[in-house]
Design an enzyme around this catalytic site. Structure first.
Site, PDB file in Angstrom:
ATOM      1  N   PHE A 275       0.842  -1.206   0.000  1.00 13.00           N
ATOM      2  CA  PHE A 275       0.000   0.000   0.000  1.00 13.00           C
ATOM      3  C   PHE A 275       0.874   1.252   0.000  1.00 13.00           C
ATOM      4  O   PHE A 275       0.612   2.220   0.694  1.00 13.00           O
ATOM      5  CB  PHE A 275      -0.922  -0.044   1.229  1.00 13.00           C
ATOM      6  CG  PHE A 275      -2.154   0.826   1.101  1.00 13.00           C
ATOM      7  CD1 PHE A 275      -2.931   0.818  -0.041  1.00 13.00           C
ATOM      8  CD2 PHE A 275      -2.551   1.649   2.158  1.00 13.00           C
ATOM      9  CE1 PHE A 275      -4.072   1.610  -0.153  1.00 13.00           C
ATOM     10  CE2 PHE A 275      -3.694   2.440   2.061  1.00 13.00           C
ATOM     11  CZ  PHE A 275      -4.449   2.419   0.900  1.00 13.00           C
TER      12      PHE A 275
ATOM     13  N   VAL B 273       2.288   3.234  -5.422  1.00 15.60           N
ATOM     14  CA  VAL B 273       1.560   2.593  -6.531  1.00 15.60           C
ATOM     15  C   VAL B 273       0.344   1.830  -6.014  1.00 15.60           C
ATOM     16  O   VAL B 273      -0.748   1.890  -6.599  1.00 15.60           O
ATOM     17  CB  VAL B 273       2.501   1.665  -7.336  1.00 15.60           C
ATOM     18  CG1 VAL B 273       1.745   0.980  -8.464  1.00 15.60           C
ATOM     19  CG2 VAL B 273       3.672   2.459  -7.898  1.00 15.60           C
TER      20      VAL B 273
ATOM     21  N   LYS C 228       9.303  -4.085 -11.532  1.00 15.37           N
ATOM     22  CA  LYS C 228      10.251  -4.394 -12.608  1.00 15.37           C
ATOM     23  C   LYS C 228      11.436  -5.230 -12.132  1.00 15.37           C
ATOM     24  O   LYS C 228      11.981  -6.021 -12.882  1.00 15.37           O
ATOM     25  CB  LYS C 228      10.747  -3.108 -13.278  1.00 15.37           C
ATOM     26  CG  LYS C 228      11.352  -2.079 -12.366  1.00 15.37           C
ATOM     27  CD  LYS C 228      10.465  -0.899 -12.168  1.00 15.37           C
ATOM     28  CE  LYS C 228      10.960  -0.058 -11.010  1.00 15.37           C
ATOM     29  NZ  LYS C 228      10.317   1.199 -10.874  1.00 15.37           N
TER      30      LYS C 228
ATOM     31  N   VAL D 187       7.115  -1.435 -16.986  1.00 17.17           N
ATOM     32  CA  VAL D 187       7.929  -0.628 -17.922  1.00 17.17           C
ATOM     33  C   VAL D 187       7.099   0.548 -18.413  1.00 17.17           C
ATOM     34  O   VAL D 187       5.978   0.370 -18.889  1.00 17.17           O
ATOM     35  CB  VAL D 187       8.381  -1.453 -19.145  1.00 17.17           C
ATOM     36  CG1 VAL D 187       9.236  -0.598 -20.072  1.00 17.17           C
ATOM     37  CG2 VAL D 187       9.122  -2.702 -18.726  1.00 17.17           C
TER      38      VAL D 187
ATOM     39  N   GLY E  22       5.556   3.008 -16.913  1.00 18.23           N
ATOM     40  CA  GLY E  22       4.420   3.530 -16.125  1.00 18.23           C
ATOM     41  C   GLY E  22       3.114   3.416 -16.881  1.00 18.23           C
ATOM     42  O   GLY E  22       2.655   2.321 -17.211  1.00 18.23           O
TER      43      GLY E  22
ATOM     44  N   ILE F 142       2.438   4.165 -19.910  1.00 16.83           N
ATOM     45  CA  ILE F 142       2.528   3.925 -21.362  1.00 16.83           C
ATOM     46  C   ILE F 142       2.177   2.474 -21.678  1.00 16.83           C
ATOM     47  O   ILE F 142       2.793   1.558 -21.128  1.00 16.83           O
ATOM     48  CB  ILE F 142       3.961   4.178 -21.890  1.00 16.83           C
ATOM     49  CG1 ILE F 142       4.450   5.564 -21.526  1.00 16.83           C
ATOM     50  CG2 ILE F 142       4.025   3.961 -23.391  1.00 16.83           C
ATOM     51  CD1 ILE F 142       5.909   5.807 -21.903  1.00 16.83           C
TER      52      ILE F 142
ATOM     53  N   GLU G  12      14.351   8.772  -5.278  1.00 15.27           N
ATOM     54  CA  GLU G  12      14.382   8.206  -3.930  1.00 15.27           C
ATOM     55  C   GLU G  12      15.474   8.937  -3.131  1.00 15.27           C
ATOM     56  O   GLU G  12      16.358   9.551  -3.705  1.00 15.27           O
ATOM     57  CB  GLU G  12      14.755   6.719  -3.990  1.00 15.27           C
ATOM     58  CG  GLU G  12      13.921   5.900  -4.939  1.00 15.27           C
ATOM     59  CD  GLU G  12      12.507   5.693  -4.451  1.00 15.27           C
ATOM     60  OE1 GLU G  12      12.281   5.732  -3.230  1.00 15.27           O
ATOM     61  OE2 GLU G  12      11.613   5.527  -5.290  1.00 15.27           O
TER      62      GLU G  12
ATOM     63  N   ASP H 171      17.609   0.820 -12.768  1.00 13.67           N
ATOM     64  CA  ASP H 171      16.160   0.768 -13.020  1.00 13.67           C
ATOM     65  C   ASP H 171      15.893   0.641 -14.529  1.00 13.67           C
ATOM     66  O   ASP H 171      15.113  -0.219 -14.959  1.00 13.67           O
ATOM     67  CB  ASP H 171      15.519   2.047 -12.451  1.00 13.67           C
ATOM     68  CG  ASP H 171      14.035   2.106 -12.726  1.00 13.67           C
ATOM     69  OD1 ASP H 171      13.264   1.409 -12.049  1.00 13.67           O
ATOM     70  OD2 ASP H 171      13.626   2.847 -13.650  1.00 13.67           O
TER      71      ASP H 171
ATOM     72  N   LYS I  11      14.234  -2.548 -16.900  1.00 15.43           N
ATOM     73  CA  LYS I  11      13.154  -2.344 -17.883  1.00 15.43           C
ATOM     74  C   LYS I  11      13.572  -2.823 -19.283  1.00 15.43           C
ATOM     75  O   LYS I  11      12.772  -3.431 -19.989  1.00 15.43           O
ATOM     76  CB  LYS I  11      12.742  -0.874 -17.878  1.00 15.43           C
ATOM     77  CG  LYS I  11      12.051  -0.488 -16.563  1.00 15.43           C
ATOM     78  CD  LYS I  11      11.905   1.006 -16.407  1.00 15.43           C
ATOM     79  CE  LYS I  11      11.178   1.389 -15.137  1.00 15.43           C
ATOM     80  NZ  LYS I  11      11.289   2.822 -14.817  1.00 15.43           N
TER      81      LYS I  11
HETATM   82  N1  HSE Z   1      12.129   5.394 -10.371  1.00 15.91           N
HETATM   83  C1  HSE Z   1      11.426   5.069 -11.561  1.00 15.91           C
HETATM   84  C2  HSE Z   1      11.575   6.226 -12.574  1.00 15.91           C
HETATM   85  C3  HSE Z   1       9.977   4.838 -11.248  1.00 15.91           C
HETATM   86  O1  HSE Z   1      12.038   7.318 -12.176  1.00 15.91           O
HETATM   87  O2  HSE Z   1      11.299   6.052 -13.745  1.00 15.91           O
HETATM   88  C4  HSE Z   1       9.173   4.202 -12.340  1.00 15.91           C
HETATM   89  O3  HSE Z   1       9.624   2.917 -12.664  1.00 15.91           O
END
Ligand code: HSE
Length: 385
Positions: free
Chosen positions: A9, A12, A100, A127, A129, A131, A185, A196, A200
């Protein structure tokens, strides 16, 4: 009535619950049946949440509840998401995910388990968001031989690079702003160092080329070494600098997946994708060049893809077999980044030069030779063609 659960929770997960109840009527119509979220799993307490009565901290309640048919995993990270996902699939529940890291590490195994259990494992939100890219790749473009997929797959780094280009900010200041605005972050390593985006591109490469591409086989470089001077040099050449995730098939059939900062000429539409937006270009024989664009991160944009997968999972009680790829013990079908062909911008104490098209290995040799001749090399950045 189909009962569902949400595991995690956070940003997302809470967006998923919010969007589901906001648009419930329309969503149920689309699914063709009544839907409800029965459980929300989180170890934290949310006494003030309007959904407090649904929040549980024991995954067994979800796993052992036969009424629950669809589970959204929005926890992030490999464990305990992996164990929870496996247990749900084993008990005949479809799982949809925005995770991911988990799909990049365990996708082949979880897809195979879903297939054996005749349920679905969907990952549209993992991948890009909001889209739509996973379903277009394996369904809408299914008639094509896809030879290359590349794009901007990380919103945080695209925001940082945009601020460096548009406002002349230094990398550190742009990163601090991204953190202040809640994009990056507190520990921004996964975004900034390309991990990240690497996860993807592994997912897209596995889906397109049919074999699991593990992150450990992929060359991934982030943007922490990009300086204001690099940005100025790129601009003078009519280019932007973007963090590009790419996978390309070579003539020998091997694929090169990589993540790298690249100069993107202003003539390429990817160059105008700014801030936290993402974009993916797909090159194929029939459709030629297709581009997908939208919000790559954030609460409701990511929830949009999660809820769409929940609808799809509720609609299909049988596995969608096409969304599947083989596991791969080794990376013998993956070529090294050294074999990628492109131009290269080199910035040194002698000025800026663009090396003619060659493989990366050859560019590296040229740069080493320049150093041996006494040049001080500040940066060497590949150019996207
Ligand atoms: N930290 C990732 C970004 C979040 O900035 O794209 C979405 O996957």
């Amino acid at each position: 009535m189909i009962k569902m659960a949400v595991m995690g929770f956070g940003v997302v997960g809470s967006g998923t619950v919010e969007l589901f109840y906001k648009n419930r009527q329309k969503i149920e119509k689309s699914a063709g049946s009544e839907l409800d979220i029965k459980y929300i799993l989180d170890i934290r307490k949310f006494p003030d949440s309007p959904f407090a009565d649904k929040i549980i901290d024991n995954v067994d309640l979800i796993v052992n509840d036969d009424e629950v048919k669809v589970v959204a995993e929005t926890m992030g990270g490999v464990e305990p998401a992996y164990t929870f996902t496996k247990r749900c699939l084993e008990n005949g529940k479809s799982v949809v995910t925005s995770n991911k890291e988990l799909v990049a590490e365990k996708g082949a195994e979880l897809l195979e388990l879903a297939r054996q259990k005749n349920v679905n494992y969907f990952f549209e939100a993992s991948v890009g968001g909001a889209i739509p890219i996973i379903r277009p790749l394996h369904r809408c473009l299914a008639a094509n031989d896809i030879t290359e997929v590349y794009g901007i797959l990380n919103g945080t780094t695209n925001f940082i690079l945009t601020r460096m280009f548009e406002d002349g900010m230094a990398f550190e200041d742009a990163l601090a702003l991204a953190q202040k605005l809640g994009y990056a972050e507190k520990d921004p390593t996964a975004d900034v160092e390309g991990h990240d985006a690497c996860r993807k591109i592994c997912i897209l490469a596995s889906l397109v080329f049919g074999k699991h591409v593990y992150p450990k086989y992929v060359s991934a470089k982030g943007i922490s070494s990009i300086s204001k001077e690099d940005v100025e040099a790129a601009a003078a050449l009519g280019c932007q600098i973007k963090l590009i995730g790419c996978v390309k098939r070579l003539e020998d059939g091997k694929i090169i997946p990589f993540v790298s900062p690249m100069l993107v000429p202003d003539s390429n539409p990817i160059s105008s994708v700014s801030d936290v937006f993402n974009a993916v270009t797909v090159i194929s024989d029939g459709a030629d060049r297709s581009m997908f664009y939208g919000r790559g991160a954030g609460k409701l944009p990511t929830a949009s893809a999660v809820v769409a997968d929940m609808i799809e999972a509720a609609k299909h009680d049988r596995t969608v077999f096409s969304q599947h790829w083989e596991d791969s013990e080794n990376g013998d079908f993956i070529a090294d980044f050294d074999a990628y062909e492109c131009k290269m911008m080199v910035r040194s104490n002698g000025g800026v030069q663009v090396l003619e098209r060659a493989v990366i290995a050859e560019h590296n040799e040229t740069v080493e030779a320049m150093k041996a001749d006494g040049a001080e090399i500040y940066s060497a950045i590949p150019v996207l063609e």
